[in-house]
Design a protein around this motif. Structure first.
Motif, PDB file in Angstrom:
ATOM      1  N   GLY A  79      24.436  28.913  31.310  1.00  0.00           N
ATOM      2  CA  GLY A  79      23.965  29.786  30.180  1.00  0.00           C
ATOM      3  C   GLY A  79      23.715  31.177  30.919  1.00  0.00           C
ATOM      4  O   GLY A  79      22.799  31.478  31.627  1.00  0.00           O
ATOM      5  N   GLY A  80      24.650  32.256  30.268  1.00  0.00           N
ATOM      6  CA  GLY A  80      24.333  33.562  31.091  1.00  0.00           C
ATOM      7  C   GLY A  80      23.445  34.408  30.328  1.00  0.00           C
ATOM      8  O   GLY A  80      23.198  35.559  30.746  1.00  0.00           O
ATOM      9  N   THR A  91      27.303  34.697  39.938  1.00  0.00           N
ATOM     10  CA  THR A  91      27.265  33.107  39.615  1.00  0.00           C
ATOM     11  C   THR A  91      28.682  32.622  39.208  1.00  0.00           C
ATOM     12  O   THR A  91      28.854  31.408  39.763  1.00  0.00           O
ATOM     13  CB  THR A  91      26.545  33.090  38.024  1.00  0.00           C
ATOM     14  OG1 THR A  91      25.358  33.629  38.244  1.00  0.00           O
ATOM     15  CG2 THR A  91      26.653  31.648  37.554  1.00  0.00           C
ATOM     16  N   CYS A  92      29.549  33.242  38.744  1.00  0.00           N
ATOM     17  CA  CYS A  92      30.890  32.545  38.594  1.00  0.00           C
ATOM     18  C   CYS A  92      31.634  32.634  40.106  1.00  0.00           C
ATOM     19  O   CYS A  92      32.240  31.470  40.501  1.00  0.00           O
ATOM     20  CB  CYS A  92      31.975  33.585  37.854  1.00  0.00           C
ATOM     21  SG  CYS A  92      31.525  33.557  36.218  1.00  0.00           S
ATOM     22  N   LYS A  93      31.259  33.318  40.974  1.00  0.00           N
ATOM     23  CA  LYS A  93      31.713  33.398  42.561  1.00  0.00           C
ATOM     24  C   LYS A  93      31.017  32.036  43.015  1.00  0.00           C
ATOM     25  O   LYS A  93      31.558  31.278  43.804  1.00  0.00           O
ATOM     26  CB  LYS A  93      31.546  34.786  43.283  1.00  0.00           C
ATOM     27  CG  LYS A  93      32.154  35.804  42.944  1.00  0.00           C
ATOM     28  CD  LYS A  93      31.700  37.110  43.625  1.00  0.00           C
ATOM     29  CE  LYS A  93      32.510  38.411  43.287  1.00  0.00           C
ATOM     30  NZ  LYS A  93      31.921  39.474  44.066  1.00  0.00           N
ATOM     31  N   ILE A 105      31.261  29.718  30.889  1.00  0.00           N
ATOM     32  CA  ILE A 105      30.086  30.787  30.856  1.00  0.00           C
ATOM     33  C   ILE A 105      29.660  30.884  29.393  1.00  0.00           C
ATOM     34  O   ILE A 105      30.313  31.484  28.737  1.00  0.00           O
ATOM     35  CB  ILE A 105      30.436  32.116  31.539  1.00  0.00           C
ATOM     36  CG1 ILE A 105      30.423  31.720  32.769  1.00  0.00           C
ATOM     37  CG2 ILE A 105      29.094  33.098  31.255  1.00  0.00           C
ATOM     38  CD1 ILE A 105      29.571  31.263  33.749  1.00  0.00           C
ATOM     39  N   ASN A 106      28.351  30.903  28.870  1.00  0.00           N
ATOM     40  CA  ASN A 106      28.118  31.012  27.649  1.00  0.00           C
ATOM     41  C   ASN A 106      26.906  32.335  27.488  1.00  0.00           C
ATOM     42  O   ASN A 106      26.303  32.572  28.397  1.00  0.00           O
ATOM     43  CB  ASN A 106      27.150  29.767  27.123  1.00  0.00           C
ATOM     44  CG  ASN A 106      26.481  30.039  25.703  1.00  0.00           C
ATOM     45  OD1 ASN A 106      25.554  30.376  25.597  1.00  0.00           O
ATOM     46  ND2 ASN A 106      27.442  29.494  24.814  1.00  0.00           N
ATOM     47  N   PHE A 168      34.793  30.740  27.759  1.00  0.00           N
ATOM     48  CA  PHE A 168      33.872  31.836  27.627  1.00  0.00           C
ATOM     49  C   PHE A 168      33.392  31.227  26.237  1.00  0.00           C
ATOM     50  O   PHE A 168      33.998  31.124  25.089  1.00  0.00           O
ATOM     51  CB  PHE A 168      34.255  33.143  27.412  1.00  0.00           C
ATOM     52  CG  PHE A 168      33.389  33.992  26.570  1.00  0.00           C
ATOM     53  CD1 PHE A 168      31.960  34.110  26.776  1.00  0.00           C
ATOM     54  CD2 PHE A 168      34.003  34.971  25.454  1.00  0.00           C
ATOM     55  CE1 PHE A 168      31.186  34.863  25.838  1.00  0.00           C
ATOM     56  CE2 PHE A 168      32.923  35.828  24.591  1.00  0.00           C
ATOM     57  CZ  PHE A 168      31.857  35.777  24.990  1.00  0.00           C
ATOM     58  N   SER A 169      32.288  30.588  26.084  1.00  0.00           N
ATOM     59  CA  SER A 169      31.548  30.231  24.758  1.00  0.00           C
ATOM     60  C   SER A 169      30.548  31.378  24.407  1.00  0.00           C
ATOM     61  O   SER A 169      29.910  31.788  25.159  1.00  0.00           O
ATOM     62  CB  SER A 169      31.100  28.869  25.007  1.00  0.00           C
ATOM     63  OG  SER A 169      29.783  28.670  25.933  1.00  0.00           O
ATOM     64  N   PHE A 170      30.128  30.920  23.181  1.00  0.00           N
ATOM     65  CA  PHE A 170      29.191  32.058  22.387  1.00  0.00           C
ATOM     66  C   PHE A 170      28.374  31.455  21.514  1.00  0.00           C
ATOM     67  O   PHE A 170      28.969  30.675  20.674  1.00  0.00           O
ATOM     68  CB  PHE A 170      29.734  33.569  22.179  1.00  0.00           C
ATOM     69  CG  PHE A 170      31.014  33.167  21.471  1.00  0.00           C
ATOM     70  CD1 PHE A 170      30.992  33.265  19.935  1.00  0.00           C
ATOM     71  CD2 PHE A 170      32.488  33.207  22.276  1.00  0.00           C
ATOM     72  CE1 PHE A 170      32.114  32.997  19.229  1.00  0.00           C
ATOM     73  CE2 PHE A 170      33.641  32.915  21.086  1.00  0.00           C
ATOM     74  CZ  PHE A 170      33.328  33.167  19.715  1.00  0.00           C
TER      75      PHE A 170
END
Length: 390
Positions: A79-80, A91-93, A105-106, A168-170
């Motif tokens: 959860g971003g 965080t992705c790295k 990543i949300n 990529f979720s939202f």
């Protein structure tokens, strides 16, 4: 003709037609068991199992949990929502150092309530008066109005374009067509969240690759966007069937799914995958505080409620003193995210550190009492093993 000859040969060899039919039936059942994990969702993402770890806002996600679930064959999520674009990129790295598998990543599309523009000083003073006894009880200073309301979606989305997670979720709406098109051009799969059939249809029409159909049993925020959350309280297993009848894209069921029985039921009703939040939140790999994890394995976890007290938006968590004493005063709460920042000063939200449980946001779904496992890897392995036997 060859098939008939083979059957005839078996019968002549002393095998009855009844036994043959029984054998064929057993073989079919075995094949079904082996195929439960082969769905439109697993094909789309290239993951082994149709199991998604729910993304947690409020700092409850962790690199360790995301990578653990992805490495075990599910889809790990992060959860971003509370982080800046740079923090999301880093965080992705960090996740990619721990796994080479797909991860999600949300973000929150709608991260500011419209009522913020009209919530003035008088309204804030009434909010302070309502919570003053609690600040005094904890020996905390009465806070001034928070001015830093956190990162904005319009900035965070740039991190998605740069980091290029597989998914990529939202929640809380639909990104613009330009954003969705750019994700498509970058080969980033998009997953929206719905709480009603109308929202599901709107998401599919917008061109998203998959949707999460989340019932009111789910822990955390109710992510409605076409109507109010209070007017969008459909149960998970009713919602799945309705959405499955209306959509062609893969459907991820969420809400009240905590074990293999829930997974089997969701898949049988038309889902292509499940998203499990509370079950993974309770594991050692999540960033929830230890008292939050511990309470999920107690009898208290059976008693959840929908409340706006912690963030200003309707959310499901374990009942406590704040949720009960203030449930008739929601008209005085601040809009999101001002309410969440205000509650942070009471050390109630986000629930990432140990504090007084009477004032804390313990997010939990309605099936929390079914939880058994405290390790994410063991949880996922157990789910897979049990599904293979069903």
């Amino acid at each position: 003709m060859k098939r008939r000859s083979a059957v005839k040969a078996i019968v002549l060899a002393g095998v009855s037609s009844t036994s043959l039919l029984s054998f064929a039936k057993q073989s079919t059942e075995i094949n079904k068991k082996k195929m439960w994990n082969k769905t439109k969702f697993t094909k789309l993402l290239g993951v082994d199992y149709p199991i998604v770890q729910g993304p947690f806002g409020g700092g409850l996600s962790s690199v360790n949990l995301t990578s653990t679930v992805s490495n075990a064959g599910g889809l790990g999520s992060f959860g971003g929502q509370p982080f800046s674009a740079n923090e999301i990129i880093e965080t992705c790295k960090a996740i990619r150092k721990e796994t080479n598998k797909p991860f999600n990543i949300n973000l929150w599309v709608n991260d500011r309530d419209a009522r913020l523009t009209t919530f003035g000083d008088e309204e804030y003073e009434r909010l302070v008066e309502l919570f003053k006894p609690y600040f005094n009880e904890l020996g905390l200073a009465i806070p001034k109005r928070p001015t830093n309301l956190g990162a904005k979606f319009e900035d965070q989305i740039e991190a998605i374009f740069e980091a290029k997670p597989k998914v990529f979720s939202f929640v809380y709406g639909i990104p613009t067509s330009e954003i969705l098109e750019k994700c498509k051009s970058l080969r980033i799969l998009t997953v929206g969240a719905c709480t009603t059939v109308d929202e599901a249809i709107a998401l599919e029409n917008a061109g998203v690759d998959s949707i999460v159909a989340t019932g009111f049993e789910a822990g955390g925020h109710r992510v409605s966007f076409l109507k109010s959350a209070e007017d969008s309280l459909t149960g998970t297993f009713s919602l799945i069937q309705q959405v499955a009848e209306s959509l062609k894209i893969p459907i991820i069921a969420a809400g009240g799914i905590a074990d293999s029985r829930g997974i089997k039921a969701a898949l049988a009703l038309g889902a292509d995958a499940v998203q499990m939040g509370t079950a993974f939140l309770a594991t050692t790999q999540s960033n929830a505080s230890q008292d939050h994890k511990d309470i999920l394995f107690t009898a208290d976890a059976k008693y959840t409620t929908l409340t706006k007290v912690f963030t200003g938006r309707l959310s499901r968590g374990i009942r406590n003193r704040l949720t009960e004493e203030l449930k008739n005063h929601e008209d005085l709460f601040a809009p999101y995210p001002l309410q969440s920042k205000f509650m942070g000063l009471l050390k109630a939200y986000p629930a990432t550190a140990n504090s007084n449980p009477d004032f804390k946001s313990f997010w939990a779904g309605q099936s929390s009492s079914l939880l058994i496992h405290r390790d994410a890897k063991i949880l996922l392995e157990t789910l897979v093993s049990e599904m293979n036997k069903m």
